[in-house]
Design a protein around this motif. Structure first.
Motif, PDB file in Angstrom:
ATOM      1  N   TYR A  37       5.943   7.521 -33.934  1.00  0.00           N
ATOM      2  CA  TYR A  37       6.611   7.806 -35.182  1.00  0.00           C
ATOM      3  C   TYR A  37       6.776   9.322 -35.254  1.00  0.00           C
ATOM      4  O   TYR A  37       6.152  10.061 -34.498  1.00  0.00           O
ATOM      5  CB  TYR A  37       5.790   7.294 -36.367  1.00  0.00           C
ATOM      6  N   THR A  50       8.589   1.579 -30.429  1.00  0.00           N
ATOM      7  CA  THR A  50       7.359   0.825 -30.205  1.00  0.00           C
ATOM      8  C   THR A  50       7.503  -0.042 -28.974  1.00  0.00           C
ATOM      9  O   THR A  50       8.620  -0.379 -28.555  1.00  0.00           O
ATOM     10  CB  THR A  50       7.004  -0.071 -31.406  1.00  0.00           C
ATOM     11  N   CYS A  95       1.345   9.266 -32.577  1.00  0.00           N
ATOM     12  CA  CYS A  95       1.090   8.048 -31.813  1.00  0.00           C
ATOM     13  C   CYS A  95       0.447   7.002 -32.725  1.00  0.00           C
ATOM     14  O   CYS A  95      -0.378   7.328 -33.589  1.00  0.00           O
ATOM     15  CB  CYS A  95       0.155   8.381 -30.654  1.00  0.00           C
ATOM     16  N   ASN A  96       0.829   5.757 -32.513  1.00  0.00           N
ATOM     17  CA  ASN A  96       0.319   4.650 -33.319  1.00  0.00           C
ATOM     18  C   ASN A  96      -0.116   3.511 -32.418  1.00  0.00           C
ATOM     19  O   ASN A  96       0.574   3.191 -31.439  1.00  0.00           O
ATOM     20  CB  ASN A  96       1.413   4.193 -34.287  1.00  0.00           C
ATOM     21  N   ARG A  98      -1.485  -0.542 -32.837  1.00  0.00           N
ATOM     22  CA  ARG A  98      -1.732  -1.659 -33.759  1.00  0.00           C
ATOM     23  C   ARG A  98      -2.364  -2.822 -33.019  1.00  0.00           C
ATOM     24  O   ARG A  98      -2.025  -3.104 -31.878  1.00  0.00           O
ATOM     25  CB  ARG A  98      -0.429  -2.109 -34.413  1.00  0.00           C
ATOM     26  N   GLU A 109      -4.884  -0.885 -37.196  1.00  0.00           N
ATOM     27  CA  GLU A 109      -4.045   0.269 -36.917  1.00  0.00           C
ATOM     28  C   GLU A 109      -4.850   1.555 -36.756  1.00  0.00           C
ATOM     29  O   GLU A 109      -5.799   1.796 -37.519  1.00  0.00           O
ATOM     30  CB  GLU A 109      -3.046   0.453 -38.064  1.00  0.00           C
ATOM     31  N   TYR A 110      -4.451   2.343 -35.774  1.00  0.00           N
ATOM     32  CA  TYR A 110      -4.957   3.695 -35.592  1.00  0.00           C
ATOM     33  C   TYR A 110      -3.776   4.654 -35.484  1.00  0.00           C
ATOM     34  O   TYR A 110      -2.691   4.273 -35.000  1.00  0.00           O
ATOM     35  CB  TYR A 110      -5.779   3.816 -34.302  1.00  0.00           C
ATOM     36  N   TRP A 111      -4.036   5.903 -35.899  1.00  0.00           N
ATOM     37  CA  TRP A 111      -3.027   6.961 -35.769  1.00  0.00           C
ATOM     38  C   TRP A 111      -3.631   8.145 -35.034  1.00  0.00           C
ATOM     39  O   TRP A 111      -4.812   8.473 -35.196  1.00  0.00           O
ATOM     40  CB  TRP A 111      -2.569   7.451 -37.142  1.00  0.00           C
TER      41      TRP A 111
END
Length: 121
Positions: A37, A50, A95-96, A98, A109-111
């Motif tokens: 994102y 993604t 960066c993401n 899920r 979810e992590y960011w």
């Protein structure tokens, strides 16, 4: 504890290329979806691309044909190859991850903290 660490941002001229990387660390069994994102100053966070563990991709219309997302499931790493960069691509890229499964948990979810991409002459 799972952490996402981005790298590869920087300053590039219009028309140039950059490759971002994001490595997920921790005792990870699997990650359902990894992606990128971005958030430009004064704007909302938006989807860039993604990629599922099965290989399905999704791109924002604004980057289709210019950006390519890929991942190494064995290394829990996702990449973003960015070509033909434009000034409007300037943003912090985050960066993401899920659907992250470890030995103890399943977390939605992590960011990551983000890496700055600046496209300027």
């Amino acid at each position: 504890q799972v952490q996402l660490v981005e790298s590869g941002g920087g300053l590039v001229q219009p028309g140039g290329s950059l490759r971002l990387s994001c490595a997920a660390s921790g005792s990870i069994f699997s990650i359902d979806v990894m992606g990128w994102y971005r958030q430009a100053p004064g704007k909302q966070r938006e989807l860039v691309a993604t990629l599922t563990s099965g290989g399905t991709t999704n791109y924002a219309d604004s980057v289709k044909g210019r950006f390519t997302i890929s991942r190494d499931n064995a290394k829990n790493t996702v990449y973003l190859q960015m070509n033909s960069l434009k000034p409007e691509d300037t943003a912090v890229y985050l960066c993401n991850a899920r659907g992250v499964r470890t030995a103890e948990t399943y977390v939605m979810e992590y960011w990551g903290k983000g890496t700055l991409v600046t496209v300027s002459p």
